[in-house]
Motif scaffolding. Structure first.
Motif, PDB file in Angstrom:
ATOM      1  N   ARG A   1      11.860 -12.099   8.488  1.00 27.84           N
ATOM      2  CA  ARG A   1      12.043 -11.048   9.497  1.00 27.84           C
ATOM      3  C   ARG A   1      11.110 -11.230  10.694  1.00 27.84           C
ATOM      4  NH1 ARG A   1      16.430  -9.371   9.718  1.00 27.84           N
ATOM      5  NH2 ARG A   1      15.794  -7.419  10.673  1.00 27.84           N
ATOM      6  N   LEU A   2      10.161 -12.160  10.579  1.00 23.95           N
ATOM      7  CA  LEU A   2       9.193 -12.389  11.648  1.00 23.95           C
ATOM      8  C   LEU A   2       9.813 -13.265  12.733  1.00 23.95           C
ATOM      9  CD1 LEU A   2       6.254 -12.130  12.652  1.00 23.95           C
ATOM     10  CD2 LEU A   2       5.707 -14.125  11.263  1.00 23.95           C
ATOM     11  N   VAL A   3       9.886 -12.743  13.948  1.00 23.37           N
ATOM     12  CA  VAL A   3      10.409 -13.512  15.078  1.00 23.37           C
ATOM     13  C   VAL A   3       9.297 -14.371  15.648  1.00 23.37           C
ATOM     14  CG1 VAL A   3      11.482 -13.377  17.360  1.00 23.37           C
ATOM     15  CG2 VAL A   3      12.169 -11.773  15.579  1.00 23.37           C
ATOM     16  N   TYR A   4       8.195 -13.753  15.985  1.00 22.53           N
ATOM     17  CA  TYR A   4       6.974 -14.481  16.329  1.00 22.53           C
ATOM     18  C   TYR A   4       5.799 -13.548  16.263  1.00 22.53           C
ATOM     19  CZ  TYR A   4       7.088 -12.900  21.287  1.00 22.53           C
ATOM     20  OH  TYR A   4       7.094 -12.171  22.446  1.00 22.53           O
ATOM     21  N   LEU A   5       4.618 -14.094  16.379  1.00 24.40           N
ATOM     22  CA  LEU A   5       3.379 -13.339  16.225  1.00 24.40           C
ATOM     23  C   LEU A   5       2.528 -13.579  17.457  1.00 24.40           C
ATOM     24  CD1 LEU A   5       1.367 -13.399  12.967  1.00 24.40           C
ATOM     25  CD2 LEU A   5       0.248 -14.036  15.068  1.00 24.40           C
ATOM     26  N   ARG A   6       1.976 -12.526  18.042  1.00 26.18           N
ATOM     27  CA  ARG A   6       1.129 -12.658  19.230  1.00 26.18           C
ATOM     28  C   ARG A   6      -0.325 -12.346  18.878  1.00 26.18           C
ATOM     29  NH1 ARG A   6       5.369  -9.789  23.021  1.00 26.18           N
ATOM     30  NH2 ARG A   6       4.436  -7.893  22.201  1.00 26.18           N
TER      31      ARG A   6
ATOM     32  N   ARG B   1       3.843 -15.838  -0.902  1.00 24.65           N
ATOM     33  CA  ARG B   1       4.584 -17.074  -0.652  1.00 24.65           C
ATOM     34  C   ARG B   1       5.603 -16.904   0.465  1.00 24.65           C
ATOM     35  NH1 ARG B   1       8.727 -19.535  -4.901  1.00 24.65           N
ATOM     36  NH2 ARG B   1       9.058 -17.313  -4.973  1.00 24.65           N
ATOM     37  N   ASP B   2       6.272 -15.730   0.507  1.00 23.91           N
ATOM     38  CA  ASP B   2       7.344 -15.534   1.481  1.00 23.91           C
ATOM     39  C   ASP B   2       7.239 -14.202   2.225  1.00 23.91           C
ATOM     40  OD1 ASP B   2       7.915 -13.852  -0.599  1.00 23.91           O
ATOM     41  OD2 ASP B   2       9.990 -14.515  -0.870  1.00 23.91           O
ATOM     42  N   HIS B   3       6.068 -13.568   2.168  1.00 24.61           N
ATOM     43  CA  HIS B   3       5.896 -12.266   2.807  1.00 24.61           C
ATOM     44  C   HIS B   3       4.419 -12.028   3.116  1.00 24.61           C
ATOM     45  CE1 HIS B   3       4.875 -11.489  -1.351  1.00 24.61           C
ATOM     46  NE2 HIS B   3       4.179 -10.444  -0.921  1.00 24.61           N
TER      47      HIS B   3
ATOM     48  N   GLY C   1       1.958 -25.210   6.073  1.00 19.12           N
ATOM     49  CA  GLY C   1       3.086 -24.303   6.254  1.00 19.12           C
ATOM     50  C   GLY C   1       2.643 -22.995   6.899  1.00 19.12           C
ATOM     51  N   LEU C   2       3.615 -22.173   7.256  1.00 20.83           N
ATOM     52  CA  LEU C   2       3.363 -20.896   7.918  1.00 20.83           C
ATOM     53  C   LEU C   2       2.446 -20.002   7.086  1.00 20.83           C
ATOM     54  CD1 LEU C   2       4.005 -18.929  10.254  1.00 20.83           C
ATOM     55  CD2 LEU C   2       5.999 -18.191   8.940  1.00 20.83           C
ATOM     56  N   ALA C   3       2.635 -19.960   5.768  1.00 20.82           N
ATOM     57  CA  ALA C   3       1.821 -19.091   4.913  1.00 20.82           C
ATOM     58  C   ALA C   3       0.343 -19.432   5.044  1.00 20.82           C
ATOM     59  CB  ALA C   3       2.275 -19.208   3.461  1.00 20.82           C
ATOM     60  N   PHE C   4       0.019 -20.710   5.142  1.00 25.84           N
ATOM     61  CA  PHE C   4      -1.382 -21.119   5.268  1.00 25.84           C
ATOM     62  C   PHE C   4      -1.986 -20.586   6.560  1.00 25.84           C
ATOM     63  CE2 PHE C   4      -4.900 -23.771   6.456  1.00 25.84           C
ATOM     64  CZ  PHE C   4      -5.577 -23.969   5.263  1.00 25.84           C
TER      65      PHE C   4
ATOM     66  N   TYR D   1       1.176   1.055   5.623  1.00 25.51           N
ATOM     67  CA  TYR D   1       1.174  -0.346   5.180  1.00 25.51           C
ATOM     68  C   TYR D   1       2.614  -0.826   5.180  1.00 25.51           C
ATOM     69  CZ  TYR D   1      -3.509   0.855   3.690  1.00 25.51           C
ATOM     70  OH  TYR D   1      -4.805   1.299   3.673  1.00 25.51           O
ATOM     71  N   ARG D   2       2.780  -2.088   5.513  1.00 27.57           N
ATOM     72  CA  ARG D   2       4.138  -2.636   5.574  1.00 27.57           C
ATOM     73  C   ARG D   2       4.141  -4.004   4.899  1.00 27.57           C
ATOM     74  NH1 ARG D   2       8.363  -1.695  10.025  1.00 27.57           N
ATOM     75  NH2 ARG D   2       6.838  -0.159  10.720  1.00 27.57           N
ATOM     76  N   VAL D   3       5.122  -4.228   4.033  1.00 29.41           N
ATOM     77  CA  VAL D   3       5.333  -5.538   3.407  1.00 29.41           C
ATOM     78  C   VAL D   3       6.483  -6.183   4.154  1.00 29.41           C
ATOM     79  CG1 VAL D   3       5.904  -6.785   1.289  1.00 29.41           C
ATOM     80  CG2 VAL D   3       4.506  -4.690   1.179  1.00 29.41           C
TER      81      VAL D   3
END
Length: 201
Positions: A194-199, A165-167, A132-135, A187-189
């Motif tokens: 809310r994540l569209v994509y990651l570069r 798990r979700d953040h 999953g994305l978290a991993f 710092y931001r949680v």
């Protein structure tokens, strides 16, 4: 005058022809129903995987909130895809896209057809299909890799400090600067949703 045996033979030939036609029509209906059921079970991930596996499809165009990106997929996980950005403005960048952030996959007629081609069952031993994305984000956290998070409210640059798990927790710092306590601006949680994509550069 026609003999009775000939009439029976003609009758049986007619019945046999009708039966063959009915069986063929039933077979066509059955195949059509099976195809409708197969299409009804397709997920967005299945269709992206079909495009990824086809050598004729070099890249897919994704509408992500108010961003449109072209991606050459490298891996497709349980709820994410990773690949190379092939936009003219983002040469050499890699990205990770949560499938949940995809508003639409922009395709041409050929890609629609390719995305519907039946695929072989996925090998259950393929690790990326189960992750999953978290991993994936935890792996980036462990590597202390600087990232650009594209969110609905803008682009945030920093290093992922931890992943729940979700953040995720992001230590924001200027791009090109190593993550040191003195360089951290804030710092931001950030919830995954809310994540569209990651570069990644």
């Amino acid at each position: 005058m026609e003999r009775p045996g000939m009439r029976w033979g003609k009758l049986f030939d007619d019945l046999e022809g009708q039966l063959e036609q009915e069986l063929e029509a039933e077979e066509v209906d059955l195949r059509a129903e099976e195809e409708r059921l197969r299409l009804g079970r397709l997920s967005l991930r299945d269709r992206l995987l079909a495009l990824h596996r086809d050598p004729a499809c070099d890249a897919v165009t994704l509408q992500l909130a108010d961003h449109r990106v072209s991606v050459r997929p490298v891996s497709i996980g349980k709820d994410w895809l990773s690949g190379d950005l092939v936009d003219g403005t983002a040469r050499g960048l890699q990205c990770i896209v949560p499938l949940a952030s995809i508003d639409a996959v922009i395709v041409d007629r050929k890609q629609v057809r390719l995305s519907l081609v039946p695929q072989p069952e996925e090998d259950g031993s393929r690790l990326s299909a189960r992750l999953g994305l978290a991993f994936v984000l935890r792996d980036l956290c462990r590597r202390r890799r600087a990232v650009e998070l594209v969110t609905a409210s803008g682009i945030i640059v920093g290093t992922i400090d931890r992943v729940g798990r979700d953040h995720l927790d992001l230590a924001e710092h200027p791009i090109g600067v190593a993550r040191r306590e003195s360089a951290v601006l804030q710092y931001r949680v950030l919830p995954f949703e809310r994540l569209v994509y990651l570069r990644l550069s």
